[in-house]
Design an enzyme around this catalytic site. Structure first.
Site, mmCIF file in Angstrom:
data_model
loop_
_atom_site.group_PDB
_atom_site.id
_atom_site.type_symbol
_atom_site.label_atom_id
_atom_site.label_comp_id
_atom_site.label_asym_id
_atom_site.label_seq_id
_atom_site.Cartn_x
_atom_site.Cartn_y
_atom_site.Cartn_z
ATOM 1 N N GLY A 15 2.580 2.494 -5.111
ATOM 2 C CA GLY A 15 1.596 3.044 -4.180
ATOM 3 C C GLY A 15 0.787 2.030 -3.405
ATOM 4 N N MET A 89 11.151 8.093 -3.125
ATOM 5 C CA MET A 89 12.559 7.756 -3.358
ATOM 6 C C MET A 89 13.396 9.018 -3.571
ATOM 7 S SD MET A 89 12.372 4.580 -2.997
ATOM 8 C CE MET A 89 13.927 3.927 -3.586
ATOM 9 N N ASN A 106 8.077 7.631 7.746
ATOM 10 C CA ASN A 106 8.411 6.803 6.576
ATOM 11 C C ASN A 106 8.230 5.338 6.940
ATOM 12 O OD1 ASN A 106 9.658 6.174 3.975
ATOM 13 N ND2 ASN A 106 11.461 5.545 5.138
ATOM 14 N N HIS A 108 10.009 1.671 6.081
ATOM 15 C CA HIS A 108 11.228 1.099 5.499
ATOM 16 C C HIS A 108 11.131 -0.420 5.561
ATOM 17 C CE1 HIS A 108 15.374 0.778 4.291
ATOM 18 N NE2 HIS A 108 15.567 -0.088 5.269
ATOM 19 N N ASP A 144 17.073 6.731 6.521
ATOM 20 C CA ASP A 144 16.478 5.685 7.362
ATOM 21 C C ASP A 144 17.094 5.645 8.769
ATOM 22 O OD1 ASP A 144 14.999 4.917 5.064
ATOM 23 O OD2 ASP A 144 16.652 3.652 4.392
ATOM 24 N N GLU A 173 3.752 -4.638 5.989
ATOM 25 C CA GLU A 173 3.770 -3.182 5.811
ATOM 26 C C GLU A 173 2.347 -2.661 5.720
ATOM 27 O OE1 GLU A 173 6.397 -1.467 2.852
ATOM 28 O OE2 GLU A 173 7.628 -3.265 2.824
HETATM 29 C C1 GRF Z 1 7.893 -0.305 0.235
HETATM 30 O O1 GRF Z 1 8.636 -1.483 0.281
HETATM 31 C C2 GRF Z 1 8.308 0.608 1.352
HETATM 32 O O2 GRF Z 1 8.704 -0.078 2.505
HETATM 33 C C3 GRF Z 1 9.493 1.332 0.765
HETATM 34 O O3 GRF Z 1 9.138 1.534 -0.578
HETATM 35 C C4 GRF Z 1 8.229 0.534 -0.996
HETATM 36 C C5 GRF Z 1 7.036 1.232 -1.548
HETATM 37 O O4 GRF Z 1 6.117 0.332 -2.123
HETATM 38 N N1 GRF Z 1 9.757 2.555 1.463
HETATM 39 P P1 GRF Z 1 4.689 0.843 -2.527
HETATM 40 O O5 GRF Z 1 4.874 1.961 -3.566
HETATM 41 O O6 GRF Z 1 4.018 1.372 -1.301
HETATM 42 O O7 GRF Z 1 3.996 -0.333 -3.100
#
Ligand code: GRF
Length: 217
Positions: A15, A89, A106, A108, A144, A173
Site C-alpha cells: 500500500g 493483483m 491503474n 504500472h 495493462d 510512482e
Molecule cells: C507498484 O509497483 C505498482 O506500480 C504496481 O504494484 C505495486 C504496488 O506497490 N501496480 P504498493 O502496494 O503501492 O507499495
C-alpha cells in the site's frame, strides 16, 4: 478546498502508492479501501487514517465470479467518481468496467506499452533498457493495455538490480500517481473523452514535474 471527489482504492499489498495518495488528498477524498487480501499492509494504513476498509477475498466466496460480484457491489455502494487500482493483483471483471466506464485507473511499474505484466524491472534490465519508469493508465479488459494517461521516467544504471531499479521507479510512482489523481479531481485531465484530454494547466504541471503526457491529437 473542495474534496468531494470520491475515490475508492483497490489494493492487494503493502500500500505504498495508496499511502502517497492519502498524503496528497486535498482535492479528493478516499472513501473506501477494498482488498482481496486480508493481510495487505495497505489495510492497516487505511484503518490508521480512519478510512473504511473491506476485505473481499477469493477464499471467502464459492466462486471467482461471486467474489468479483461482491467487489463490484462494495465499490459501487461507495458511489466513487474514480476507482484507483494501487497494486491490486487481480484482473478486473468486464462488468466492473461497465459500471465505471473510463473511471478505473491503474499504476504500472514500466513505461507501457513496454513490459506489461509482472517482473517489469528485471525484464527492463535484461532487455538492456537505458530508461524505465511507470505509467498511470485507464483500465480496460486487457492486462495493462488501457490508454496511457501519464508516465514518469528514471534512468537505468549499468549496475542496477531489479531491487535498485524498482526502488528508483517507486519514488516516481509516489509522485506521479497523486499528481494524476489530483489533476483528474480538479478537472484538468478529462477521462471521459477518447482519447483522454489535458488542460493547458495539466500540461504545464506535468512539464514542471518531468512527467510525460500523450501528445495532443
Ligand atoms: C507498484 O509497483 C505498482 O506500480 C504496481 O504494484 C505495486 C504496488 O506497490 N501496480 P504498493 O502496494 O503501492 O507499495
Amino acid at each position: 478546498m473542495s474534496n468531494d471527489f470520491r475515490i475508492v482504492v483497490l489494493l492487494s499489498g503493502r500500500g505504498s502508492n495508496f499511502k502517497s495518495l492519502l498524503e496528497a488528498a486535498q482535492h479528493y477524498k478516499i472513501v473506501r479501501v477494498i482488498s482481496n487480501n486480508a493481510d495487505a499492509g495497505g489495510l492497516a494504513i487505511a484503518t490508521d487514517a480512519g478510512i473504511p476498509t473491506r476485505v473481499v477475498s477469493r477464499q471467502a466466496h464459492p466462486t471467482l465470479a461471486a467474489q468479483k460480484a461482491e467487489i463490484l457491489r462494495v465499490a459501487a455502494s461507495a458511489a466513487p467518481d474514480l476507482v484507483v487500482l494501487a497494486g491490486f493483483m487481480q484482473i478486473i471483471a468486464p462488468d466492473f468496467l461497465a459500471e465505471f466506464p473510463r473511471r478505473v485507473i491503474n499504476i504500472h511499474p514500466a513505461l507501457l506499452p513496454k513490459f506489461a505484466g509482472l517482473d517489469t524491472h528485471a525484464r527492463a534490465i535484461s532487455a538492456g533498457e537505458t530508461e524505465h519508469g511507470c505509467t498511470v493508465h485507464l483500465v480496460d479488459s486487457g492486462i495493462d493495455t488501457g490508454e496511457t494517461i501519464a508516465q514518469a521516467t528514471v534512468p537505468v544504471a549499468p549496475d542496477d538490480t531489479a531491487e535498485t531499479l524498482g526502488a528508483r521507479v517507486l519514488v516516481r510512482e509516489h509522485a506521479l500517481f497523486p499528481w494524476v489523481v489530483t489533476t483528474i479531481a480538479r478537472g484538468d485531465i478529462a477521462l471521459g473523452t477518447t482519447p483522454v484530454t489535458f488542460s493547458a494547466a495539466a500540461r504545464e504541471g506535468a512539464k514542471a514535474r518531468g512527467f510525460r503526457l500523450p501528445p495532443s491529437r
